[in-house]
Design a protein around this motif. Structure first.
Motif, PDB file in Angstrom:
ATOM      1  N   ARG A 104      -1.284  -6.020   3.283  1.00 46.05           N
ATOM      2  CA  ARG A 104      -1.147  -6.987   2.199  1.00 46.05           C
ATOM      3  C   ARG A 104      -0.079  -8.007   2.569  1.00 46.05           C
ATOM      4  N   HIS A 105      -0.329  -9.261   2.245  1.00 47.95           N
ATOM      5  CA  HIS A 105       0.597 -10.349   2.496  1.00 47.95           C
ATOM      6  C   HIS A 105       0.618 -11.263   1.277  1.00 47.95           C
ATOM      7  N   ILE A 106       1.765 -11.900   1.013  1.00 50.44           N
ATOM      8  CA  ILE A 106       1.793 -13.034   0.096  1.00 50.44           C
ATOM      9  C   ILE A 106       1.460 -14.272   0.918  1.00 50.44           C
ATOM     10  N   VAL A 107       0.451 -15.014   0.510  1.00 54.26           N
ATOM     11  CA  VAL A 107       0.025 -16.210   1.245  1.00 54.26           C
ATOM     12  C   VAL A 107       1.017 -17.344   0.974  1.00 54.26           C
ATOM     13  N   ALA A 108       1.598 -17.881   2.039  1.00 49.72           N
ATOM     14  CA  ALA A 108       2.588 -18.952   1.891  1.00 49.72           C
ATOM     15  C   ALA A 108       1.906 -20.265   1.517  1.00 49.72           C
ATOM     16  N   PRO A 109       2.604 -21.151   0.807  1.00 53.05           N
ATOM     17  CA  PRO A 109       2.037 -22.467   0.468  1.00 53.05           C
ATOM     18  C   PRO A 109       1.623 -23.232   1.725  1.00 53.05           C
ATOM     19  N   GLY A 110       0.496 -23.958   1.608  1.00 52.68           N
ATOM     20  CA  GLY A 110      -0.018 -24.728   2.734  1.00 52.68           C
ATOM     21  C   GLY A 110      -0.875 -23.919   3.673  1.00 52.68           C
ATOM     22  N   ALA A 111      -1.430 -22.798   3.210  1.00 52.48           N
ATOM     23  CA  ALA A 111      -2.203 -21.909   4.073  1.00 52.48           C
ATOM     24  C   ALA A 111      -3.500 -22.562   4.534  1.00 52.48           C
ATOM     25  N   GLY A 112      -3.946 -22.130   5.709  1.00 50.26           N
ATOM     26  CA  GLY A 112      -5.198 -22.629   6.272  1.00 50.26           C
ATOM     27  C   GLY A 112      -6.059 -21.500   6.770  1.00 50.26           C
ATOM     28  N   GLY A 113      -7.132 -21.858   7.461  1.00 46.72           N
ATOM     29  CA  GLY A 113      -8.048 -20.854   7.985  1.00 46.72           C
ATOM     30  C   GLY A 113      -8.679 -20.049   6.869  1.00 46.72           C
ATOM     31  N   GLU A 114      -8.797 -18.748   7.069  1.00 44.59           N
ATOM     32  CA  GLU A 114      -9.396 -17.872   6.059  1.00 44.59           C
ATOM     33  C   GLU A 114      -8.563 -17.801   4.782  1.00 44.59           C
ATOM     34  N   TRP A 115      -7.308 -18.215   4.864  1.00 47.05           N
ATOM     35  CA  TRP A 115      -6.444 -18.172   3.681  1.00 47.05           C
ATOM     36  C   TRP A 115      -6.355 -19.508   2.949  1.00 47.05           C
ATOM     37  N   ALA A 116      -7.061 -20.502   3.404  1.00 48.57           N
ATOM     38  CA  ALA A 116      -6.985 -21.828   2.779  1.00 48.57           C
ATOM     39  C   ALA A 116      -7.364 -21.741   1.296  1.00 48.57           C
ATOM     40  N   GLY A 117      -6.572 -22.396   0.456  1.00 48.88           N
ATOM     41  CA  GLY A 117      -6.855 -22.406  -0.977  1.00 48.88           C
ATOM     42  C   GLY A 117      -6.351 -21.195  -1.720  1.00 48.88           C
ATOM     43  N   HIS A 118      -5.600 -20.321  -1.047  1.00 47.33           N
ATOM     44  CA  HIS A 118      -5.126 -19.093  -1.683  1.00 47.33           C
ATOM     45  C   HIS A 118      -3.596 -19.004  -1.710  1.00 47.33           C
ATOM     46  N   ASP A 119      -2.925 -20.142  -1.754  1.00 46.26           N
ATOM     47  CA  ASP A 119      -1.459 -20.155  -1.792  1.00 46.26           C
ATOM     48  C   ASP A 119      -0.930 -19.244  -2.891  1.00 46.26           C
ATOM     49  N   ASN A 120       0.092 -18.441  -2.544  1.00 49.59           N
ATOM     50  CA  ASN A 120       0.804 -17.545  -3.463  1.00 49.59           C
ATOM     51  C   ASN A 120      -0.010 -16.344  -3.916  1.00 49.59           C
ATOM     52  N   GLU A 121      -1.254 -16.228  -3.471  1.00 49.01           N
ATOM     53  CA  GLU A 121      -2.048 -15.057  -3.824  1.00 49.01           C
ATOM     54  C   GLU A 121      -1.717 -13.892  -2.893  1.00 49.01           C
ATOM     55  N   ILE A 122      -2.146 -12.700  -3.288  1.00 51.64           N
ATOM     56  CA  ILE A 122      -2.000 -11.520  -2.450  1.00 51.64           C
ATOM     57  C   ILE A 122      -3.245 -11.401  -1.585  1.00 51.64           C
ATOM     58  N   ALA A 123      -3.055 -11.439  -0.270  1.00 47.02           N
ATOM     59  CA  ALA A 123      -4.174 -11.279   0.657  1.00 47.02           C
ATOM     60  C   ALA A 123      -4.242  -9.811   1.072  1.00 47.02           C
ATOM     61  N   LEU A 124      -5.374  -9.191   0.851  1.00 47.35           N
ATOM     62  CA  LEU A 124      -5.609  -7.789   1.196  1.00 47.35           C
ATOM     63  C   LEU A 124      -6.702  -7.710   2.244  1.00 47.35           C
ATOM     64  N   HIS A 125      -6.426  -6.999   3.341  1.00 46.55           N
ATOM     65  CA  HIS A 125      -7.481  -6.778   4.337  1.00 46.55           C
ATOM     66  C   HIS A 125      -8.127  -5.436   4.044  1.00 46.55           C
ATOM     67  N   ASP A 126      -9.437  -5.444   3.795  1.00 48.45           N
ATOM     68  CA  ASP A 126     -10.137  -4.225   3.402  1.00 48.45           C
ATOM     69  C   ASP A 126     -10.839  -3.544   4.567  1.00 48.45           C
ATOM     70  N   GLY A 127     -10.562  -3.983   5.789  1.00 49.39           N
ATOM     71  CA  GLY A 127     -11.212  -3.411   6.966  1.00 49.39           C
ATOM     72  C   GLY A 127     -12.354  -4.254   7.468  1.00 49.39           C
ATOM     73  N   GLY A 128     -12.900  -5.086   6.584  1.00 46.73           N
ATOM     74  CA  GLY A 128     -13.992  -5.961   6.980  1.00 46.73           C
ATOM     75  C   GLY A 128     -13.664  -7.441   6.830  1.00 46.73           C
ATOM     76  N   GLY A 129     -12.700  -7.741   5.989  1.00 48.30           N
ATOM     77  CA  GLY A 129     -12.329  -9.130   5.756  1.00 48.30           C
ATOM     78  C   GLY A 129     -11.210  -9.203   4.741  1.00 48.30           C
ATOM     79  N   TRP A 130     -10.915 -10.418   4.308  1.00 48.05           N
ATOM     80  CA  TRP A 130      -9.802 -10.642   3.383  1.00 48.05           C
ATOM     81  C   TRP A 130     -10.289 -10.756   1.944  1.00 48.05           C
ATOM     82  N   ARG A 131      -9.596 -10.092   1.053  1.00 46.11           N
ATOM     83  CA  ARG A 131      -9.775 -10.240  -0.387  1.00 46.11           C
ATOM     84  C   ARG A 131      -8.484 -10.820  -0.950  1.00 46.11           C
ATOM     85  N   PHE A 132      -8.572 -11.437  -2.111  1.00 46.68           N
ATOM     86  CA  PHE A 132      -7.397 -12.111  -2.672  1.00 46.68           C
ATOM     87  C   PHE A 132      -7.226 -11.738  -4.136  1.00 46.68           C
ATOM     88  N   LEU A 133      -5.976 -11.468  -4.499  1.00 47.39           N
ATOM     89  CA  LEU A 133      -5.627 -11.176  -5.885  1.00 47.39           C
ATOM     90  C   LEU A 133      -4.733 -12.303  -6.381  1.00 47.39           C
TER      91      LEU A 133
END
Length: 230
Positions: free
Chosen positions: A56-85
């Motif tokens: 789990r990571h907190i997505v920093a402001p200005g994120a790109g790639g698979e995290w683009a558009g998810h600033d400040n959200e919690i990124a969770l890797h479920d083994g297959g890809g990223w989910r966001f809370l």
């Protein structure tokens, strides 16, 4: 009726739904990610190269790639890809990389505050730096902030200091304020507690050599202080 729960947006099973286990497992996965929230870090703008399931990571402001558009959200890797809370105001998270507890205020992650209804606040902060020793003294890049109240500066000799017989930790005006005649041996520690003192200018810490000038070694300083807002 909503198809998700109101706070964590966990999916709800519908009446006579087929494949109920899919919805149930999805809810458990999200709940597992949000409960007892601890993240690896908070400054990444792109995903790590080799994530592990459950990371789990907190997505920093200005994120790109698979995290683009998810600033400040919690990124969770479920083994297959990223989910966001999406956090809500009041969520707290422990950040392992800098051993800091943060709270989401509705727009960003902040140090956990003690505050008034109108926005006044008091924050206890702890910062550290490892300093390579050379010359008569070494000054830190971390500083006691302007209008902060300093509580203590702790030190640990990480690598044996050479060229000096001892050292002291303080500031330019009081070079032994947080400890004098400190051991140069690796593993030696000191906790320089002072009576809480206000500082009215940004004040770097200083390690001063005794009995000669430093020719090597490394010391960690840990600064604890209160800052205030209105």
């Amino acid at each position: 009726m909503s198809e998700t729960t109101p706070h964590l947006a966990l999916p709800l099973m519908a009446a006579a739904q087929a494949q109920k286990h899919v919805t149930h497992n999805e809810a458990l996965l999200l709940l597992d990610a949000a409960a007892q929230l601890g993240v690896i870090d908070r400054l990444r703008t792109v995903p790590p190269a080799a994530p592990q399931p459950g990371d789990r990571h907190i997505v920093a402001p200005g994120a790109g790639g698979e995290w683009a558009g998810h600033d400040n959200e919690i990124a969770l890797h479920d083994g297959g890809g990223w989910r966001f809370l999406m956090p809500r105001a009041g969520w707290r998270a422990y950040v392992d990389s800098d051993t800091r507890a943060l709270q989401f205020d509705g727009s960003g992650w902040r140090d956990i505050l003690v505050g008034s209804a109108s926005g006044g606040r008091a924050t206890l902060r702890v910062v550290e730096e490892d300093l390579a020793l050379a010359g008569a003294f070494v000054e830190s890049s971390i500083a006691i902030p302007n209008r902060a109240i300093c509580l203590a500066v702790a030190s640990r000799t990480l690598e044996t200091a050479t060229g000096a017989t001892a050292y002291e930790v303080g500031v330019a005006e009081e070079t032994s304020k947080f400890g004098g005649l400190l051991s140069i041996a690796a593993g030696a520690t000191n906790i320089g507690v002072i009576g809480p003192q206000a500082f009215y200018a940004a004040t770097p810490l200083r390690i001063t050599a005794l009995g000669g000038s430093f020719t090597g070694g490394r010391v960690r300083l840990v600064l604890s202080y209160f800052v205030f807002g209105i």
